[in-house]
Design a protein around this motif. Structure first.
Motif, short mmCIF file in Angstrom:
data_model
loop_
_atom_site.label_atom_id
_atom_site.label_comp_id
_atom_site.label_asym_id
_atom_site.label_seq_id
_atom_site.Cartn_x
_atom_site.Cartn_y
_atom_site.Cartn_z
N ARG A 1 70.56 73.41 9.04
CA ARG A 1 70.29 74.75 8.53
C ARG A 1 70.78 75.82 9.50
O ARG A 1 70.52 75.78 10.70
N ASP B 1 77.05 76.03 2.73
CA ASP B 1 75.60 75.80 2.76
C ASP B 1 74.91 76.56 3.87
O ASP B 1 74.00 76.04 4.55
N ASP C 1 72.47 79.67 4.93
CA ASP C 1 71.44 80.56 4.38
C ASP C 1 71.84 82.00 4.73
O ASP C 1 72.05 82.33 5.90
N ARG D 1 71.76 79.71 -0.98
CA ARG D 1 70.49 79.78 -0.26
C ARG D 1 70.36 81.18 0.33
O ARG D 1 71.24 81.63 1.08
N ARG E 1 68.55 80.26 -4.50
CA ARG E 1 67.22 79.76 -4.17
C ARG E 1 66.75 80.54 -2.96
O ARG E 1 67.44 80.59 -1.94
N THR F 1 65.00 80.82 0.17
CA THR F 1 64.50 79.86 1.14
C THR F 1 63.63 80.49 2.22
O THR F 1 62.96 79.79 2.97
#
Length: 395
Positions: A95, A114, A116, A140, A176, A178
């Motif tokens: 992450r 990917d 955030d 994200r 989404r 997060t």
């Protein structure tokens, strides 16, 4: 500051770099891993985000990211999307959060990697939704509220609309959510009244996000000082930045050793010249320093182009020949001078500007006091002309 403080002759920091190096910044990755462990112990119930913006606060983003991961950091955090993409290009998985966006930024590239991404306004939400559709995947997103700092983040009056719009985009499958987060304005002043106000704003924002139907993985507010002094602000995740590099964010309370931390960077150079000069000899531009008598001058080949603050002219402390010295005269672009008095040194001998301090050398905090700034600036401004030499690297 005692800038002519004697230390044992055998306490000079041993050179690590090749003799050919003009200067180097030694980066102790074992110390960084130890700092991560110490900081995690201060927030045992929270996940850990290693903040790596500004090339890892001048220490080298990628090696420090790897070391932080090895020490258990679940998240990596950077300011710009370019920094986030560079972490991915270097093979750093897991992450990663980035937060400083401008219109037209590489939204789609970050969605595809990917990463955030932080959204602080409706224009940014629209941009990431469009990027997600173009990428054909769910983005994200972390929503940021301005709890009182007055920089990025949605104003509280705009927050309900932003959370509702984010929830609609979530239901449509574009994003989404997060995380929900914010940043303190005065956490480095633990009794400042803004802390309680900003905690209250953040808690209200979390309730409003819940009312909108959002269920973020992580809620986070604590930076380095918040991690060390405000357990009520730990929530699900803490975001230490400068403390991870072994610098106290609250030096008025205690130095790094008070929190189980050790400075990671040592900045040193090989003397380029040592010579005797007569009394009444001017030194460097403007002759703001004139030798009081016959003396020895040593030339340190680092200057403001390397990140040595020009404000250190006449004040910056340096360990040379077993004693603290003070920068004599003005810091120039590539070099500065120290007056050794009657002491002996030779070209090639090491001058240590700052380090952990346990071998008698000044620290970044000493430089910050000398220059009227903060230690964050001292380490982050060390420039790319200064090679980073890493110790404690792991496969």
């Amino acid at each position: 500051m005692d800038t002519d403080r004697a230390v044992p002759a055998d306490a000079v920091v041993d050179p690590v770099a090749e003799p050919a190096l003009r200067a180097h910044a030694r980066i102790d990755l074992d110390a960084l891993r130890s700092n991560v462990a110490a900081l995690r112990a201060h927030a045992p119930g929270a996940a850990f985000m290693a903040v790596l913006k500004a090339d890892g606060y001048g220490h080298g983003m990628v090696p420090c990211a790897r070391a932080a991961r090895q020490a258990g950091a679940e998240w990596l955090g950077v300011a710009t999307p370019q920094e986030a993409l560079a972490l991915r290009a270097a093979g750093l998985g897991g992450r990663v959060l980035c937060w400083l966006w401008t219109p037209g930024g590489p939204w789609q590239e970050c969605v595809e990697a990917d990463i955030d991404v932080t959204v602080s306004a409706r224009w940014a939400l629209d941009a990431v939704v469009a990027a997600a559709r173009a990428a054909g995947r769910t983005a994200r997103v972390q929503l940021k509220i301005d709890a009182g700092l007055g920089r990025n983040g949605a104003q509280p009056a705009d927050w309900p609309d932003l959370t509702r719009a984010a929830r609609a985009a979530e239901r449509a499958g574009a994003i989404r959510v997060t995380g929900v987060w914010s940043h303190f304005s005065c956490a480095d002043e633990p009794d400042h009244p803004s802390i309680a106000r900003e905690l209250a704003v953040f808690r209200t924002a979390l309730d409003q996000a819940d009312d909108a139907g959002l269920a973020p993985e992580v809620r986070h507010l604590a930076n380095s000082p918040g991690t060390l002094t405000l357990p009520e602000a730990h929530f699900d995740l803490v975001r230490p930045g400068v403390a991870m590099y072994g610098i106290s964010p609250v030096p008025q309370i205690g130095g790094p050793e008070s929190f189980g931390l050790r400075p990671v960077m040592t900045l040193a150079a090989a003397l380029a010249s040592v010579k005797r000069v007569p009394g009444n000899h001017g030194v460097s531009y403007g002759h703001t320093y004139v030798t009081p008598g016959e003396t020895t001058l040593a030339l340190v080949p680092l200057g403001y182009a390397d990140g040595v603050p020009r404000h250190a002219s006449g004040t910056g402390p340096v360990l040379v020949a077993g004693k603290w010295r003070t920068v004599a005269g003005r810091v120039a672009m590539d070099q500065f001078v120290v007056d050794l008095g009657g002491d002996v040194a030779a070209p090639g001998d090491e001058a240590v500007l700052f380090g952990p301090g346990d071998s008698g050398e000044p620290t970044a905090e000493d430089w910050a006091r000398a220059c009227g700034t903060i230690a964050y600036e001292i380490v982050t401004r060390v420039g790319p002309r200064v090679p980073r030499v890493y110790v404690g690297e792991q496969a």
